[in-house]
Design a protein around this motif. Structure first.
Motif, PDB file in Angstrom:
ATOM      1  N   LYS A   1     -35.397 -15.969  -0.226  1.00  0.00           N
ATOM      2  CA  LYS A   1     -35.466 -17.094  -1.152  1.00  0.00           C
ATOM      3  C   LYS A   1     -35.646 -16.518  -2.551  1.00  0.00           C
ATOM      4  O   LYS A   1     -36.546 -15.724  -2.795  1.00  0.00           O
ATOM      5  CB  LYS A   1     -36.648 -18.002  -0.788  1.00  0.00           C
ATOM      6  N   ILE A   2     -34.762 -16.904  -3.480  1.00  0.00           N
ATOM      7  CA  ILE A   2     -34.812 -16.361  -4.837  1.00  0.00           C
ATOM      8  C   ILE A   2     -35.247 -17.454  -5.807  1.00  0.00           C
ATOM      9  O   ILE A   2     -34.669 -18.541  -5.834  1.00  0.00           O
ATOM     10  CB  ILE A   2     -33.446 -15.788  -5.254  1.00  0.00           C
ATOM     11  N   LEU A   3     -36.275 -17.146  -6.586  1.00  0.00           N
ATOM     12  CA  LEU A   3     -36.776 -18.083  -7.591  1.00  0.00           C
ATOM     13  C   LEU A   3     -36.600 -17.471  -8.975  1.00  0.00           C
ATOM     14  O   LEU A   3     -36.837 -16.276  -9.176  1.00  0.00           O
ATOM     15  CB  LEU A   3     -38.258 -18.388  -7.360  1.00  0.00           C
ATOM     16  N   GLU A   4     -36.184 -18.308  -9.917  1.00  0.00           N
ATOM     17  CA  GLU A   4     -36.080 -17.843 -11.304  1.00  0.00           C
ATOM     18  C   GLU A   4     -37.431 -17.974 -11.983  1.00  0.00           C
ATOM     19  O   GLU A   4     -38.104 -18.992 -11.866  1.00  0.00           O
ATOM     20  CB  GLU A   4     -35.032 -18.660 -12.065  1.00  0.00           C
ATOM     21  N   LYS A   5     -37.826 -16.919 -12.675  1.00  0.00           N
ATOM     22  CA  LYS A   5     -39.120 -16.897 -13.355  1.00  0.00           C
ATOM     23  C   LYS A   5     -38.935 -16.561 -14.828  1.00  0.00           C
ATOM     24  O   LYS A   5     -37.955 -15.917 -15.213  1.00  0.00           O
ATOM     25  CB  LYS A   5     -40.040 -15.850 -12.722  1.00  0.00           C
ATOM     26  N   GLU A   6     -39.891 -16.991 -15.636  1.00  0.00           N
ATOM     27  CA  GLU A   6     -39.927 -16.623 -17.045  1.00  0.00           C
ATOM     28  C   GLU A   6     -41.279 -15.987 -17.337  1.00  0.00           C
ATOM     29  O   GLU A   6     -42.295 -16.407 -16.789  1.00  0.00           O
ATOM     30  CB  GLU A   6     -39.772 -17.852 -17.943  1.00  0.00           C
ATOM     31  N   ILE A   7     -41.276 -14.988 -18.178  1.00  0.00           N
ATOM     32  CA  ILE A   7     -42.540 -14.379 -18.601  1.00  0.00           C
ATOM     33  C   ILE A   7     -42.430 -14.019 -20.069  1.00  0.00           C
ATOM     34  O   ILE A   7     -41.364 -13.587 -20.533  1.00  0.00           O
ATOM     35  CB  ILE A   7     -42.876 -13.125 -17.748  1.00  0.00           C
ATOM     36  N   GLN A   8     -43.490 -14.242 -20.801  1.00  0.00           N
ATOM     37  CA  GLN A   8     -43.517 -13.829 -22.197  1.00  0.00           C
ATOM     38  C   GLN A   8     -44.874 -13.233 -22.516  1.00  0.00           C
ATOM     39  O   GLN A   8     -45.880 -13.554 -21.879  1.00  0.00           O
ATOM     40  CB  GLN A   8     -43.199 -14.999 -23.130  1.00  0.00           C
ATOM     41  N   GLY A   9     -44.870 -12.327 -23.471  1.00  0.00           N
ATOM     42  CA  GLY A   9     -46.115 -11.657 -23.800  1.00  0.00           C
ATOM     43  C   GLY A   9     -46.079 -11.061 -25.191  1.00  0.00           C
ATOM     44  O   GLY A   9     -45.039 -11.021 -25.849  1.00  0.00           O
ATOM     45  N   THR A  10     -47.230 -10.580 -25.615  1.00  0.00           N
ATOM     46  CA  THR A  10     -47.386  -9.942 -26.915  1.00  0.00           C
ATOM     47  C   THR A  10     -47.930  -8.536 -26.706  1.00  0.00           C
ATOM     48  O   THR A  10     -48.892  -8.338 -25.962  1.00  0.00           O
ATOM     49  CB  THR A  10     -48.354 -10.750 -27.802  1.00  0.00           C
TER      50      THR A  10
END
Length: 422
Positions: A138-147
């Motif tokens: 099962k493939i899920l799309e993820k988003e991540i952001q950081g500093t």
């Protein structure tokens, strides 16, 4: 006559008072579905799960589970094109399906390459088979952001992300960003895939679909795109359809290094009594054992130890360019071996004449050593003009998602508006 009517009335009243006997309710007992694993009904076997220990071989494992060595040799010979039994590695889990009788003889051997992939060897009958098995993913799309606080790896760790994803990002930006020069306050955002098996068990990362780094006020975009269907290789491009990959990487170390000494023909070296001695390399300081990678495809022409160079590897890339990597703790390639860009060719050390752990990176152009940081190095093959319109249309929603933290909603057309009003 009157007596007869009274008698009939009595009979009717008695029958009306009589309770109806309920019909028996048939309860269907549910038969539990058999558990199927790797295509086998598990209830039919004794299931043995274990991990390969150091020093154990395929033969030792099967012998312990009552398979005779003539049979083991036969299995190895039959399955050799699919599975080399000599390559089973310590630490890898395996499952044996054994008979349920008193012999408990192994009938199926399942070698798990990782959480998703396995090889199944079936030898319960006279016919021996080997096949690859892949668990449903099962493939899920993820988003991540950081500093960025101190480094990319430290920031990714603080977000709970696996090192594998950090290295994947480092690979994508290896030609356009110097990760040593990232500044505190630089930001990033990635859209990527996570793989799961059995709905909830994490099984690694899939594609990094798009990314953006904001470094020194400039946005560095990366979009995964198939520009050449014949080669069938996905590459990463910026928002102007320029490929991020070039023929040479900027550094022989992915990240967590510093340039301790640059190419300098007039440099005074303390090791030689502060005499002027040309330094024709660029020193990348890093911890001992840090992997050193090939900056471009090529053939290893030397992998040896010599004098002040210590242990080193030299690669010929073509008739124009060659590179050399000095002071290794050990080499990972041999002379004559072909390596690809990004392959690990050795590890940072302190062999030869050196005051600290680093790799001295030397760069030849037409047989003359030059400064790779000042050379205009050849770029990779550009995207064809006819493909660019398709690319710009493809990245439009991806760029919007990176810029505005949401997927764009398609504007209603005139036809849709009329339908809605009606």
């Amino acid at each position: 006559m009157k007596k007869t009517l009274i008698f009939l009335a009595f009979i009717l009243s008695f029958s009306s008072c009589k309770k109806e006997v309920p019909k028996p309710v048939i309860v269907k007992k549910e038969v539990p579905k058999p558990e199927i694993r790797f295509g086998y009904k598990i209830d039919d076997y004794k299931v043995i799960q274990d991990t390969i220990e150091s020093g154990e071989s395929f033969g030792i494992i099967l012998d312990r589970h009552h398979v005779m060595y003539p049979k083991i040799n036969q299995i190895a010979a039959v399955v050799k094109d699919t599975f080399d039994v000599r390559r089973v590695r310590a630490g890898k889990p395996y499952t044996i399906l054994a008979s349920k009788d008193s012999t408990e003889k192994a009938q199926v051997f399942i070698y798990k390459h990782d959480k998703i992939n396995a090889t199944i060897l079936d030898f319960k009958d006279s016919t021996i088979t080997a096949m690859r098995y892949k668990k449903p993913i099962k493939i899920l799309e993820k988003e991540i952001q950081g500093t960025i606080t101190s480094s990319l790896s430290a920031t990714m760790d603080s977000l709970g992300l696996n090192t594998n994803l950090t290295w994947r990002i480092a690979d994508i930006y290896a030609w356009t960003l110097d990760f040593y020069k990232l500044q505190k306050g630089d930001t990033f955002k990635f859209v990527y895939e996570e793989k799961f098996i059995d709905d909830s068990t994490f099984a690694g990362y899939g594609k990094v679909k798009s990314a953006v780094f904001k470094h020194r006020g400039k946005d560095f975009y990366a979009f995964r795109f198939l520009a050449d269907s014949i080669l069938n290789i996905h590459e990463y491009y910026d928002e102007n359809a320029k490929m991020l990959r070039s023929q040479f990487l900027k550094s022989p170390i992915k990240f967590q290094y510093r340039i301790s000494s640059r190419y300098n023909l007039r440099r005074k070296i303390a090791y030689y009594g502060n005499r002027v001695k040309p330094h024709r390399g660029t020193d990348f300081a890093a911890r001992i054992g840090t992997p050193i990678i090939a900056t471009a495809n090529g053939t290893v022409v030397e992998s040896t130890r010599r004098g002040g160079n210590g242990k080193f590897v030299k690669i010929k890339h073509n008739n124009t360019y060659s590179t050399q990597y000095l002071h290794m703790s050990r080499q990972a390639v041999k002379k004559g071996q072909y390596v690809k860009q990004g392959d690990v060719i050795g590890y940072v050390g302190m062999t030869g004449n050196t005051g600290g752990p680093h790799v001295c990176y030397r760069f030849w152009k037409y047989g003359r050593q030059v400064d790779p940081l000042k050379e205009k190095l050849p770029a990779a093959k550009p995207m064809k003009k006819e493909v660019k319109p398709v690319f710009f249309e493809f990245i439009q929603p991806l760029k919007y998602q990176l810029d505005y933290d949401r997927v764009p909603v398609e504007e209603p057309t005139e036809v849709n508006e009329i339908i809605a009003k009606n």
